[in-house]
Design an enzyme around this catalytic site. Structure first.
Site, PDB file in Angstrom:
ATOM      1  N   HIS A   1      -1.359  -0.302  -9.781  1.00 56.05           N
ATOM      2  CA  HIS A   1      -1.970  -1.234  -8.816  1.00 56.05           C
ATOM      3  C   HIS A   1      -2.514  -2.484  -9.537  1.00 56.05           C
ATOM      4  CE1 HIS A   1      -4.136  -1.486  -4.664  1.00 56.05           C
ATOM      5  NE2 HIS A   1      -3.861  -2.698  -5.129  1.00 56.05           N
TER       6      HIS A   1
ATOM      7  N   GLU B   1      -3.593   7.069  -4.748  1.00 53.67           N
ATOM      8  CA  GLU B   1      -3.909   6.541  -6.086  1.00 53.67           C
ATOM      9  C   GLU B   1      -5.411   6.643  -6.381  1.00 53.67           C
ATOM     10  OE1 GLU B   1      -2.263   2.568  -5.200  1.00 53.67           O
ATOM     11  OE2 GLU B   1      -4.308   1.806  -5.459  1.00 53.67           O
TER      12      GLU B   1
ATOM     13  N   ARG C   1       0.840  -1.184   0.000  1.00 54.95           N
ATOM     14  CA  ARG C   1       0.000   0.000   0.000  1.00 54.95           C
ATOM     15  C   ARG C   1       0.879   1.238   0.000  1.00 54.95           C
ATOM     16  NH1 ARG C   1      -3.510  -2.837  -1.357  1.00 54.95           N
ATOM     17  NH2 ARG C   1      -5.494  -3.282  -0.353  1.00 54.95           N
TER      18      ARG C   1
END
Ligand code: 8YV
Length: 307
Positions: free
Chosen positions: A270, A252, A223
């Protein structure tokens, strides 16, 4: 049909299944009447369920998550209220570990730069500079859970020395560091794969980056919150570390221009669990949990709270 809440855009298979049995609503469109009836939130690793949302849902019984991360959820409040959290642990481990290795090789061997050079035709004018050797590096794994262990196995095959930091020493054949800065000082490759929480926000800070050093590289497949992103940008700009390969970011999908414009980064949106095969398995698990809930049966992958 009873309402069900989604707090992210849903996987198509999950959405199709949910549509057959529920009226899908969002936090923005949900009426007070629907909020009072909602028993399930369909979410993902990116989904948010803070206390303010949970407070609107007095009958909530389950959060069905397509993913393993639940840092967007107020887990303490869920536990207090007996709301079950269902995850898709296990099925995405290999994909995340594969991507971590891919990012590391891409960064060190300058694969994206080389690709751009050939694609653009610029190879006829100039050569790609030398990269760095991957095999034989000293890897520090931050968080030796399932994903960390899968990364360690892969890096072992590259002849790397493997060390790790974790709040607790594990029964694992790798050197343990109880202090993250000491691990960073010992290694030239730091790979972040820890579960994020409020407690470990900005774990990778300026001090850790300084310890990693000018030959050091950082990989993050966990993360963005685990890294002090401003400190990382500064470290990359000033040569405090050599480079970073990141799949996740603090805010993000927004990625600051200061990070995007750096030459010594590899950035992906991601995608660590984003394969057809794995997303199919993840969706199957989310659907199985929802079906079990509808049937009043035990939820197959409900998180067991630890003391
Ligand atoms: C997914 C994730 O990108 O498992 C997690 O926690 O972050 C990823 O697997 C996400 O859950 C799907 O949107």
């Amino acid at each position: 049909m009873p309402p069900i809440l989604k707090n992210v855009s849903l996987n198509p298979a999950v959405e199709a299944f949910a549509q057959q049995h529920f009226e899908i609503v969002t936090p923005e469109t949900m009426t007070a009447e629907q909020a009072a009836q909602i028993e399930v939130i369909l979410s993902s690793g990116k989904g948010k369920a803070p206390k303010a949302l949970l407070d609107r849902l007095p009958n909530l019984k389950m959060i069905d998550i397509l993913g393993v991360g639940f840092d967007g959820v107020d887990a303490a409040e869920c536990r207090r209220r007996g709301i079950q959290l269902c995850l898709t642990s296990g099925v995405l481990t290999a994909d995340v570990a594969d991507l971590a290795v891919g990012l590391l090789i891409s960064l060190l061997r300058r694969i994206p730069e080389g690709f751009d050079l050939v694609k653009s035709g610029a190879w006829e004018q100039r050569k790609l500079g030398l990269g760095h050797k991957v095999s034989g590096r000293r890897a520090g794994i931050v968080g030796l859970g399932q994903i960390g262990q899968a990364i360690a196995l892969r890096l072992n095959a590259f002849g790397m020395e493997i060390c790790y930091y974790d709040p607790h020493e594990k029964d694992a054949p790798y050197r343990y560091f109880a202090d993250l800065t000491e691990l960073a000082a010992h290694c030239d490759t730091l790979i972040v794969c820890a579960a994020a929480s409020a407690q470990n926000a900005k774990l990778i800070n300026a001090q850790v980056l300084k310890a990693l050093g000018a030959e050091g590289v950082l990989v993050n497949v966990a993360r963005g919150s685990l890294i002090d992103e401003a400190a990382l940008v500064q470290a990359l700009q000033q040569g405090v570390i050599a480079g970073a390969a990141l799949d996740v970011f603090a805010a993000e999908p927004h990625v600051p221009e200061s990070l995007r414009s750096l030459p010594n980064v590899v950035l992906t949106p991601h995608i660590a669990s984003a394969t057809v095969e794995t997303r199919r398995k993840m969706a199957d698990i989310v659907i199985a949990n929802l079906q079990a809930f509808m049937d009043g049966k035990p939820l197959p992958t409900a998180l067991k709270w630890r003391d």
